[in-house]
Design an enzyme around this catalytic site. Structure first.
Site, PDB file in Angstrom:
ATOM      1  N   GLU A 148       0.821  -1.211   0.000  1.00 41.73           N
ATOM      2  CA  GLU A 148       0.000   0.000   0.000  1.00 41.73           C
ATOM      3  C   GLU A 148       0.860   1.268   0.000  1.00 41.73           C
ATOM      4  OE1 GLU A 148      -2.954  -0.208  -0.775  1.00 41.73           O
ATOM      5  OE2 GLU A 148      -3.317  -2.326  -0.359  1.00 41.73           O
TER       6      GLU A 148
ATOM      7  N   HIS B 246       3.765   6.151  -5.292  1.00 43.52           N
ATOM      8  CA  HIS B 246       3.480   6.412  -6.711  1.00 43.52           C
ATOM      9  C   HIS B 246       2.590   7.657  -6.832  1.00 43.52           C
ATOM     10  CE1 HIS B 246       2.374   4.403 -10.841  1.00 43.52           C
ATOM     11  NE2 HIS B 246       2.848   5.607 -10.981  1.00 43.52           N
TER      12      HIS B 246
END
Length: 602
Positions: free
Chosen positions: A393, A399
């Site tokens: 996660e 990202h």
């Protein structure tokens, strides 16, 4: 035996382990103010209908307003939902979530004119706008995407007709969903002591992981007895879905339903077919895995209901959250100091809602709104699986963080094709770290088994699904019949091919196609296999000390949707238009099989 503690209420939990949702809105009152501003902004956006062709200044004015509205809406939507997820029984946030959902529908309705109107303005006029204003440069990719697919956009009248037809075609998926989630019921099975064990979608995977082989066998039979009973109805439903895709592909002037599905992400069809071909060339590795599983379970005959049973004994690794953070940081050190600095800030600075509380949403996810750091929801338990979940996660969050920091709002969101790359890369790096830092044979076997199961479930199984879709959609495109018997035969033969002759291919598995919801979102599942392969390839390059690949990976994380997914991955030295990334991942699978075979010999 360890005492099982009651799940606490949210107000009883240590705030140190709760996300700082106030970083988004300090209070509900501030949320309410933004909500009211949005309600006033929607008519303003709608007022531009019919005006976008007036000129570059009107277009820029509209886009600036729209992006400000969308940024505010994202914050409103995320806050309402995440407050609701903290405690789904809280009526205040149930209401806020419902309000945010209604706002979403109103916004979509108010801006639906945008794409067809800009297309009607025409490329030649819009090219002129680029000459008129420097501010248009931001929208170069926006218009590239718009006009790239123009040949597949029909007249205004035809698009209206297709919109109506599309609504009806979505009913096919809804019919399957109603059957699968509401109507179908599975016979209960008997436990060792004669107790009745219910079988449901949610319980099925747990039952298939049972160490009791009889329970696995009975659950398998229970599940497929019902799909077998309704096989003709389900075949007709799936066939209708195939015909719907073939119809839209033909009307929109695509060569195939596959080409249409991949065009949205600018993915060449060769990427899809090459995945299947490369896995075919490495089928012997899966057959070796099957043999290894048979040996590990100590059975004379391996059956399809044995594919998810634990191959090694459970290793008890009690890992508190504070220790998990240290392990994840260590595991991800190859990504560089700057990455670890941001990662640490996230894990220590209120990005994560760590522990379970009464009413909290189950599972784990990463989510957020542009202009604020991402948030991670977890229900952390002190075990190894949850350490991997934390790494996974946080991969998504990093990202999002890097894309948000480096891209304008218009291009910050990344495509589905690359959505699992960062999360899986983190898991792969963490796995390599853990394997290097254990001398315990049981622990090593447990870790390798965890990795092998990912390869089986993500790379091989999803590719088999992708091949089934390819075959059946091609048949539908040619107008060939697809009865239950034909679909069963195709699926059974694929299982024979993928799993080999070291396992009994039970007749029931022929029906598995009939219970896969993803088949009603055509050509979606292949992205699990390609994304996994890309992530493994990237992690291998980084671990080998390839500094150019590491630097390229950081650019990839920062890229959002500013480039197409294929070009973004090329920044990392990974070219998904070649077989190499999938081959690289499969080479690692082979190495892991070698290690596991050695461990089982000892």
């Amino acid at each position: 035996m360890e005492e099982i503690k009651a799940v606490p209420r949210r107000e009883e939990c240590d705030k140190k382990y709760q996300w700082h949702i106030e970083d988004l809105y300090a209070s509900d009152d501030l949320w309410q103010k933004d909500y009211e501003l949005l309600e006033k902004s929607i008519p303003e956006l709608a007022s531009y209908e019919g005006r976008l062709g007036e000129g570059v200044h009107t277009f820029l004015e509209y886009m600036n307003k729209k992006q400000e509205v969308m940024k505010r809406f994202e914050a409103v939507y995320v806050y309402a939902n995440q407050k609701y997820h903290e405690d789904t029984g809280n009526a205040v946030y149930q209401k806020l979530t419902a309000q945010a959902q209604m706002l979403s529908l109103k916004l979509s309705s108010a801006t639906v004119f945008e794409e067809p109107e800009l297309l009607s303005v025409g490329k030649e006029t819009i090219d002129g706008w680029f000459e008129e204003s420097e501010d248009m440069e931001l929208y170069r990719r926006f218009f590239y995407e718009l006009f790239r697919q123009q040949e597949h956009v029909l007249s205004k009248e035809m698009e209206a007709v297709l919109a109506d037809v599309s609504d009806m075609s979505e009913d096919i998926s809804n019919i399957f969903s109603m059957f699968n989630n509401a109507d179908v019921k599975f016979p209960a099975i008997k436990g060792k002591n004669g107790e009745e064990i219910p079988v449901s979608h949610g319980r099925y995977s747990l039952l298939m992981e049972s160490r009791d082989r009889e329970i696995r066998k009975e659950a398998f039979a229970s599940m497929y007895s019902q799909y077998g009973q309704y096989r003709n109805t389900l075949a007709a439903t799936y066939s209708a879905n195939l015909k719907s895709s073939a119809f839209f592909a033909k009307v929109r002037k695509y060569d195939s339903a596959l080409a249409m599905a991949l065009d949205g992400g600018e993915i060449p069809v060769s990427v899809y077919t090459q995945l299947i071909d490369t896995v075919h060339e490495n089928m012997s590795l899966m057959h070796r895995y099957v043999g290894l599983r048979k040996k590990a379970l100590g059975v004379e005959e391996l059956h399809m209901y044995d594919l998810y049973a634990p191959m090694v004994d459970e290793v008890t690794m009690k890992i508190p959250f504070e220790e998990a953070k240290k392990i994840v940081k260590k595991g991800l050190e190859p990504l560089g100091e700057e990455y670890i600095k941001v990662l640490s800030e996230g894990m220590d600075g209120g990005w994560i809602d760590v522990y379970e509380n009464q009413g909290k949403r189950s599972g784990a996810y990463s989510w957020g709104a542009y202009g604020c750091h991402p948030f991670v929801l977890m229900n952390y338990q002190d075990n190894l699986n949850n350490v991997f979940t934390l790494a996974h996660e946080m991969g998504h969050s990093m990202h999002s963080y890097y894309s948000d920091q480096n891209q304008p709002y218009l291009y910050a969101g990344y495509r589905i094709f690359v959505a699992e790359v960062a999360s899986t890369c983190n898991e792969a790096l963490l796995m390599e770290y853990l394997l290097k830092h254990t001398d315990d044979k049981k622990e090593k076997a447990y870790l390798i088994n965890y990795f092998l199961e990912q390869f089986k479930g993500t790379l091989y199984r999803q590719t088999m699904f992708a091949e089934f879709e390819k075959i059946t959609h091609e048949m539908a495109g040619k107008g060939e019949p697809l009865t239950a018997e034909i679909l069963n035969d195709i699926y059974y033969k694929l299982n024979e091919q993928y799993f080999g002759d070291g396992i009994v291919i039970d007749k029931e598995i022929a029906l598995e196609w009939s219970r896969i919801p993803h088949f009603y979102t055509p050509f979606y599942v292949y992205q699990y296999a390609t994304g996994y392969s890309a992530a493994i390839a990237i992690s291998r390059k980084i671990l080998s000390g390839d500094e150019a690949a590491r630097e390229g990976y950081m650019k990839f994380l920062s890229g959002g949707s500013s480039m197409n997914p294929i070009d973004l991955l090329k920044l990392c030295g990974v070219d998904m238009t070649t077989p190499e990334p999938v081959q690289s991942a499969l080479r690692l699978f082979g190495e892991l099989l070698d290690e596991m075979e050695e461990l089982l010999e000892q």
